[in-house]
Enzyme design. Structure first.
Site, mmCIF file in Angstrom:
data_model
loop_
_atom_site.group_PDB
_atom_site.id
_atom_site.type_symbol
_atom_site.label_atom_id
_atom_site.label_comp_id
_atom_site.label_asym_id
_atom_site.label_seq_id
_atom_site.Cartn_x
_atom_site.Cartn_y
_atom_site.Cartn_z
ATOM 1 N N LYS A 279 -11.961 43.550 -4.798
ATOM 2 C CA LYS A 279 -12.606 43.502 -3.468
ATOM 3 C C LYS A 279 -12.076 42.326 -2.654
ATOM 4 O O LYS A 279 -12.197 41.179 -3.064
ATOM 5 C CB LYS A 279 -14.130 43.381 -3.650
ATOM 6 C CG LYS A 279 -14.900 43.150 -2.340
ATOM 7 C CD LYS A 279 -16.404 43.070 -2.588
ATOM 8 C CE LYS A 279 -17.176 42.669 -1.323
ATOM 9 N NZ LYS A 279 -18.631 42.538 -1.556
ATOM 10 N N ASP A 284 -17.876 38.048 4.722
ATOM 11 C CA ASP A 284 -18.928 39.064 4.758
ATOM 12 C C ASP A 284 -20.142 38.536 5.529
ATOM 13 O O ASP A 284 -20.959 37.796 4.976
ATOM 14 C CB ASP A 284 -19.325 39.456 3.329
ATOM 15 C CG ASP A 284 -20.379 40.564 3.294
ATOM 16 O OD1 ASP A 284 -20.631 41.172 4.354
ATOM 17 O OD2 ASP A 284 -20.923 40.815 2.199
ATOM 18 N N LYS A 291 -26.518 39.304 7.582
ATOM 19 C CA LYS A 291 -27.141 38.448 6.563
ATOM 20 C C LYS A 291 -27.896 37.315 7.246
ATOM 21 O O LYS A 291 -27.507 36.885 8.341
ATOM 22 C CB LYS A 291 -26.040 37.824 5.685
ATOM 23 C CG LYS A 291 -25.384 38.773 4.715
ATOM 24 C CD LYS A 291 -24.368 38.019 3.860
ATOM 25 C CE LYS A 291 -23.655 38.964 2.897
ATOM 26 N NZ LYS A 291 -24.560 39.534 1.884
ATOM 27 N N ASP A 302 -15.946 36.167 -0.747
ATOM 28 C CA ASP A 302 -16.145 37.600 -0.987
ATOM 29 C C ASP A 302 -14.829 38.355 -1.212
ATOM 30 O O ASP A 302 -14.821 39.578 -1.327
ATOM 31 C CB ASP A 302 -16.944 38.208 0.175
ATOM 32 C CG ASP A 302 -17.840 39.367 -0.261
ATOM 33 O OD1 ASP A 302 -18.096 39.474 -1.475
ATOM 34 O OD2 ASP A 302 -18.257 40.152 0.608
ATOM 35 N N ASP A 361 -24.139 45.948 4.970
ATOM 36 C CA ASP A 361 -23.898 44.825 4.065
ATOM 37 C C ASP A 361 -23.522 45.302 2.653
ATOM 38 O O ASP A 361 -23.114 44.499 1.818
ATOM 39 C CB ASP A 361 -25.141 43.924 4.027
ATOM 40 C CG ASP A 361 -24.840 42.543 3.465
ATOM 41 O OD1 ASP A 361 -23.652 42.200 3.330
ATOM 42 O OD2 ASP A 361 -25.818 41.816 3.182
ATOM 43 N N GLU A 363 -20.890 46.743 1.821
ATOM 44 C CA GLU A 363 -19.542 47.097 2.288
ATOM 45 C C GLU A 363 -18.509 47.112 1.171
ATOM 46 O O GLU A 363 -17.528 47.841 1.257
ATOM 47 C CB GLU A 363 -19.105 46.136 3.404
ATOM 48 C CG GLU A 363 -18.480 44.801 2.957
ATOM 49 C CD GLU A 363 -19.411 43.897 2.165
ATOM 50 O OE1 GLU A 363 -20.640 44.091 2.255
ATOM 51 O OE2 GLU A 363 -18.920 43.016 1.438
ATOM 52 N N ARG A 365 -18.509 48.235 -1.912
ATOM 53 C CA ARG A 365 -18.337 49.524 -2.596
ATOM 54 C C ARG A 365 -17.582 50.525 -1.734
ATOM 55 O O ARG A 365 -16.916 51.421 -2.254
ATOM 56 C CB ARG A 365 -19.710 50.050 -3.047
ATOM 57 C CG ARG A 365 -20.671 50.329 -1.925
ATOM 58 C CD ARG A 365 -22.116 50.397 -2.400
ATOM 59 N NE ARG A 365 -22.656 49.061 -2.691
ATOM 60 C CZ ARG A 365 -23.871 48.842 -3.186
ATOM 61 N NH1 ARG A 365 -24.688 49.850 -3.461
ATOM 62 N NH2 ARG A 365 -24.281 47.603 -3.421
HETATM 63 N N1 BES Z 1 -20.855 40.143 -0.968
HETATM 64 C C1 BES Z 1 -22.183 40.572 -1.161
HETATM 65 C C2 BES Z 1 -22.716 40.258 -2.562
HETATM 66 C C3 BES Z 1 -22.854 38.791 -2.883
HETATM 67 C C4 BES Z 1 -24.058 38.151 -2.691
HETATM 68 C C5 BES Z 1 -21.793 38.083 -3.425
HETATM 69 C C6 BES Z 1 -24.182 36.814 -3.005
HETATM 70 C C7 BES Z 1 -21.914 36.756 -3.737
HETATM 71 C C8 BES Z 1 -23.103 36.115 -3.530
HETATM 72 C C9 BES Z 1 -22.281 42.093 -0.965
HETATM 73 O O1 BES Z 1 -21.417 42.614 -0.021
HETATM 74 C C10 BES Z 1 -23.658 42.389 -0.494
HETATM 75 O O2 BES Z 1 -23.988 41.982 0.598
HETATM 76 N N2 BES Z 1 -24.421 43.101 -1.313
HETATM 77 C C11 BES Z 1 -25.757 43.458 -0.981
HETATM 78 C C12 BES Z 1 -25.936 44.934 -1.307
HETATM 79 C C13 BES Z 1 -27.216 45.512 -0.798
HETATM 80 C C14 BES Z 1 -27.215 45.538 0.719
HETATM 81 C C15 BES Z 1 -27.370 46.908 -1.353
HETATM 82 C C16 BES Z 1 -26.697 42.599 -1.806
HETATM 83 O O3 BES Z 1 -26.402 42.329 -2.961
HETATM 84 O O4 BES Z 1 -27.709 42.170 -1.257
HETATM 85 ZN ZN ZN Z 2 -19.655 41.570 0.285
HETATM 86 MN MN MN Z 3 -22.198 42.555 1.935
#
Ligand code: BES
Ligand code: ZN
Ligand code: MN
Length: 515
Positions: A279, A284, A291, A302, A361, A363, A365
């Site tokens: 990824k 992000d 966020k 990210d 968010d 994104e 996947r």
């Molecule tokens: N990049 C984030 C995940 C992340 C969070 C990485 C904290 C490192 C530290 C990812 O893109 C994300 O935002 N995931 C969301 C998914 C949810 C919206 C289903 C999450 O984990 O909150």
């Molecule tokens: Zn992310």
């Molecule tokens: Mn995200």
């Protein structure tokens, strides 16, 4: 070409192999092994003194006695990570002796304990230029990696260059009784590994102002080209034309448009083929599903999966591994704007599966799904993807333990090999009942479920939809482990850690050896 050529700088100390202390060396670092732990031999024995790890010919008897006397005065125990420093006896041609505790005798058999000890002591040597060490007698490659990674710094963006005076050592002499062919090979392997871990850290530590998809792809092109890899880069126009709806959808909110980088290490048609996917979200924000501000700056990390995949593929080439490696690395910046995708949009992934974007968010996947389908077209035997994918990874496993999901047998193999590197990825399930969470009112799938339980697993279940039948697959979620937001520990400074480069390498080496 890149506007910034600083990415080819030296990333850590030079590592030398020698049977004598170098004339330039000013410090001798000695390992110290503590007594057996409490569950060991008879408690009636007086507390045993710690044992020095040394190499024949480095310390004469008088010097060894003086050092032991100093350690006694200092109350040294040999506890893992304990550091002492004192002036060197006259017969030792350095100014300073530094000791580092290795723990109980059994800990010396644990390579990562030695690597951590070397990293801890390396972080305590700022301002000292050239060191020699006997830690190599405990474990040569772990000592070399630990010193290099502990001495890693990222000072690219500081204007005050006088900070360099407090820099970590620029040279480490690993002492050995004899400079054998095996020892030389072990050291050059360790140096290549550590350098590529540091490369992944550099990528992660480079801020999003300076590392955006086009620049990231350019740097990958230069470094991979220099390592002899075949490089192919798709720009936004080619991505749109070829139907990479996930990468385009995520990237279209930013003026800095997405890329897909493909790197190939060719070992020949008799070798197994491993597809790597990482990824590469260079920042992000969450997109329209923005966020909250607290901690958003950490989303510079990210692209940690992409960094590790690029570094591992370069490492495969440098080491000449007998396995074909094809990296497919999607890069995009997730921004909110009038051109950004909306919650409720439907996109078509590469290969034709449609996805309703519930949450912009989620994104990672979406870009990974395109890349996994593309990677599958190369008919790999194995597919490893890695990503800073879910906050839920940290809820489940904390900040230092990656979660690994996938096809059962390969998942367990990856976890076992990861344990051997000290990166410690832990096996997690992909429960079949979670699949129903991904049903969409309008499309084939949604990109996020309605409830928050099992978020790491649900992301894995989503990716599974795109993995070709018959491919052995592992998905490594490194949301916490890729980026150290706490204090330095072991061989890990703050910021990028380079996880899971050494896990990927261990898997590639295992496949090269055993199929
Ligand atoms: N990049 C984030 C995940 C992340 C969070 C990485 C904290 C490192 C530290 C990812 O893109 C994300 O935002 N995931 C969301 C998914 C949810 C919206 C289903 C999450 O984990 O909150
Ligand atoms: Zn992310
Ligand atoms: Mn995200």
């Amino acid at each position: 070409m890149s506007k910034n050529d600083s990415f080819d700088r030296v990333r850590g100390p030079e590592l030398h192999l020698s049977s004598t202390i170098d004339a330039d060396d000013t410090v001798l670092v000695l390992g110290l092994i503590g007594p057996e732990s409490a569950d060991g031999p008879s408690p009636s024995d007086a507390p045993a003194e710690p044992t020095l790890v040394t190499v024949d010919g480095i310390l004469d008897d008088a010097a060894a006695e003086q050092i032991s006397a100093s350690l006694k005065v200092l109350g040294a125990t040999g506890k893992h990570g304990e550091v002492h420093r004192f002036p060197a006896p006259a017969s030792v041609p350095v100014d300073l002796i530094v000791t580092i505790g290795l723990g109980a005798p059994a800990d010396v058999d644990d390579a990562d304990k030695v690597r951590q000890a070397a990293g801890i002591v390396a972080r305590s040597l700022d301002g000292l230029d050239s060191v020699a060490t006997t830690l190599s007698d405990a474990n040569l490659d772990a000592a070399a990696e630990g010193f290099f990674l502990g001495a890693y710094r990222f000072e690219e963006f500081r204007s005050d260059k006088s900070r360099a005076k407090k820099a970590p050592p620029s040279s480490v002499t690993l002492l050995v009784e004899e400079r054998t062919r095996e020892a030389k090979a072990e050291l050059s392997h360790a140096a290549a590994v550590a350098d590529c871990v540091a490369l992944a850290r550099d990528f992660v530590n480079t801020p999003p102002s300076h590392l955006y998809p086009e620049e990231f792809a350019d740097r990958a092109r230069v470094l991979a080209g220099a390592a002899g890899l075949k490089v192919e880069i798709l720009d936004d126009a080619e991505l749109a034309r070829s139907g990479y709806g996930g990468i385009i959808g995520v990237g279209k909110g930013s003026s800095r448009l997405p890329r897909l980088v493909r790197l190939t290490h060719n070992a020949g048609k008799d070798a197994k083929t491993v597809a790597l996917v990482g990824k590469g979200i260079t920042f992000d924000t969450g997109g329209i599903s923005l966020k909250p501000p607290a901690g958003m700056e950490n989303m510079t990390s990210d692209m940690g999966g992409a960094a590790a995949v690029i570094a591992s593929t370069i490492l495969a080439a440098r080491l000449g591994l007998d396995v074909n490696v094809i990296a497919t690395v999607p890069m995009a910046e997730n921004m909110p704007s009038d051109t950004a995708q909306r919650p409720g949009d439907v996109l078509t992934q590469y290969g034709g599966i449609t996805v309703e974007v519930i949450n912009t968010d989620a994104e990672g996947r979406l870009i990974l799904a395109d890349a996994i389908v593309r990677a599958g077209e190369d008919n790999p035997d194995y597919l490893i993807d890695t990503a800073t994918l879910t906050g839920a990874q940290m809820v489940a496993l904390g900040t230092r333990t990656p979660g690994v999901m996938g096809t059962d047998e390969f998942r367990d193999r990856v976890a076992r090999l990861s344990a051997g590197t000290g990166e410690n990825a832990w096996p997690m399930p992909l429960p079949t009942e979670l699949r129903a969470e991904l049903n969409s009112r309008v499309a084939d799938l949604v990109n996020a479920g309605a409830q928050r339980w099992g978020g790491m697993l649900l992301a894995g279940v989503f990716l599974k939809e795109f993995v070709p039948e018959g491919v052995q697959w592992a998905h490594i979620d490194i949301a916490g482990p890729a980026f150290n937001t706490g204090g330095a520990w072991g061989y890990n400074p703050k910021g990028g850690t380079g996880v899971p480069v050494r896990t990927i390498l261990a898997v590639l080496e295992d496949i090269a050896a055993n199929g």
